[in-house]
Design a protein around this motif. Structure first.
Motif, PDB file in Angstrom:
ATOM      1  N   THR A 178       0.834  -1.206   0.000  1.00 31.97           N
ATOM      2  CA  THR A 178       0.000   0.000   0.000  1.00 31.97           C
ATOM      3  C   THR A 178       0.863   1.249   0.000  1.00 31.97           C
ATOM      4  O   THR A 178       0.546   2.244  -0.675  1.00 31.97           O
ATOM      5  CB  THR A 178      -0.940   0.006   1.212  1.00 31.97           C
ATOM      6  N   VAL A 179       1.962   1.241   0.743  1.00 34.09           N
ATOM      7  CA  VAL A 179       2.884   2.379   0.744  1.00 34.09           C
ATOM      8  C   VAL A 179       3.428   2.618  -0.661  1.00 34.09           C
ATOM      9  O   VAL A 179       3.437   3.751  -1.156  1.00 34.09           O
ATOM     10  CB  VAL A 179       4.037   2.153   1.743  1.00 34.09           C
ATOM     11  N   SER A 180       3.865   1.560  -1.326  1.00 35.13           N
ATOM     12  CA  SER A 180       4.413   1.697  -2.684  1.00 35.13           C
ATOM     13  C   SER A 180       3.354   2.184  -3.660  1.00 35.13           C
ATOM     14  O   SER A 180       3.618   3.075  -4.484  1.00 35.13           O
ATOM     15  CB  SER A 180       4.986   0.356  -3.147  1.00 35.13           C
ATOM     16  N   ARG A 181       2.144   1.615  -3.581  1.00 36.47           N
ATOM     17  CA  ARG A 181       1.061   2.038  -4.472  1.00 36.47           C
ATOM     18  C   ARG A 181       0.684   3.498  -4.238  1.00 36.47           C
ATOM     19  O   ARG A 181       0.409   4.246  -5.190  1.00 36.47           O
ATOM     20  CB  ARG A 181      -0.168   1.155  -4.286  1.00 36.47           C
ATOM     21  N   THR A 182       0.674   3.908  -2.994  1.00 38.81           N
ATOM     22  CA  THR A 182       0.270   5.275  -2.679  1.00 38.81           C
ATOM     23  C   THR A 182       1.314   6.281  -3.138  1.00 38.81           C
ATOM     24  O   THR A 182       0.985   7.361  -3.626  1.00 38.81           O
ATOM     25  CB  THR A 182       0.013   5.419  -1.164  1.00 38.81           C
ATOM     26  N   LEU A 183       2.593   5.942  -3.005  1.00 40.10           N
ATOM     27  CA  LEU A 183       3.641   6.803  -3.545  1.00 40.10           C
ATOM     28  C   LEU A 183       3.481   6.955  -5.053  1.00 40.10           C
ATOM     29  O   LEU A 183       3.620   8.057  -5.596  1.00 40.10           O
ATOM     30  CB  LEU A 183       5.021   6.232  -3.214  1.00 40.10           C
ATOM     31  N   SER A 184       3.181   5.843  -5.719  1.00 37.24           N
ATOM     32  CA  SER A 184       2.967   5.881  -7.170  1.00 37.24           C
ATOM     33  C   SER A 184       1.747   6.730  -7.512  1.00 37.24           C
ATOM     34  O   SER A 184       1.749   7.471  -8.504  1.00 37.24           O
ATOM     35  CB  SER A 184       2.786   4.463  -7.709  1.00 37.24           C
TER      36      SER A 184
END
Length: 230
Positions: free
Chosen positions: A193-199
């Motif tokens: 979720t952290v990676s997706r949200t940064l994207s």
């Protein structure tokens, strides 16, 4: 809410210079400069829950994750400490939190008993510590609100803005000196979720993430502030 255990402050920032009318409050900075330095490797612990609280540590280089181990073995990061911050202050004889380096760094080691004795005899230092404790409690309350009431975008936006206030030398750039798993443990999210949200924030043209993912450029701070639901 009443606490049944001593409250340990994750980190406290103490100004290095003596303020007018506060005699002796500069002694802490002088003592810290003469304190021994301990080098840390990435993921190395400064101290763990249950360790005797013998020293107070000032972060010299790197970033330290302050965390609590939950009853089911999961880790919950409370905050990150940066150069200049003190960690390991508390009211009890043992640490009730753990401190772990997120990258290579250094800390200065000072006797906890000596620091407490200095605070008892120095009203200026005691007031600074009190104010810093209040700031720390406010930050903890903000984290509780962010995790309990906000979505992933709001949580990550709040985190990036907090890093900007805390660590960034360039007001438009923040450095992620921690793993995605560390950020996830702080914000109550999964690594994915952290990676997706940064994207997602990048796609919204609010931020840019440099190759390697350790440096984030804040392209639209007003929009990021709006997204943080501040």
């Amino acid at each position: 809410m009443l606490a049944s255990h001593p409250i340990e402050i994750g980190h406290i920032v103490v100004p290095a210079r003596r303020a007018p009318g506060q005699a002796g409050s500069g002694d802490l900075a002088e003592r810290m400069r003469s304190a021994s330095i301990r080098k840390l490797e990435s993921k190395e612990h400064v101290f763990c829950e249950g360790d005797p609280r013998i020293h107070v540590f000032q972060v010299e280089e790197g970033v330290i994750a302050i965390y609590k181990t939950l009853s089911d073995g999961r880790r919950r990061i409370i905050d990150f400490a940066y150069p200049g911050d003190l960690i390991g202050l508390g009211a009890g004889k043992e640490h009730i939190l753990s401190a772990q380096a997120t990258c290579r760094g250094k800390v200065r080691c000072h006797s906890a008993a000596s620091l407490e004795a200095l605070a008892e005899s120095d009203a200026g230092l005691a007031i600074k510590l009190y104010r810093s404790v209040c700031q720390e409690l406010e930050a903890t309350r903000d984290l509780l609100v962010a995790v309990g009431q906000r979505g992933a975008v709001e949580r990550l936006a709040s985190f990036l803005l907090a890093l900007r206030r805390k660590d960034a030398k360039d007001p438009d750039t923040v450095r992620l000196a921690m793993r995605r798993s560390d950020i996830a443990d702080l914000l109550g999210l999964t690594i994915e979720t952290v990676s997706r949200t940064l994207s997602k924030l990048r796609a919204m043209r609010v931020i840019d993430v440099e190759q390697g993912g350790t440096t984030v450029t804040l392209r639209d701070i007003p929009r990021l502030t709006e997204l943080s639901n501040a």
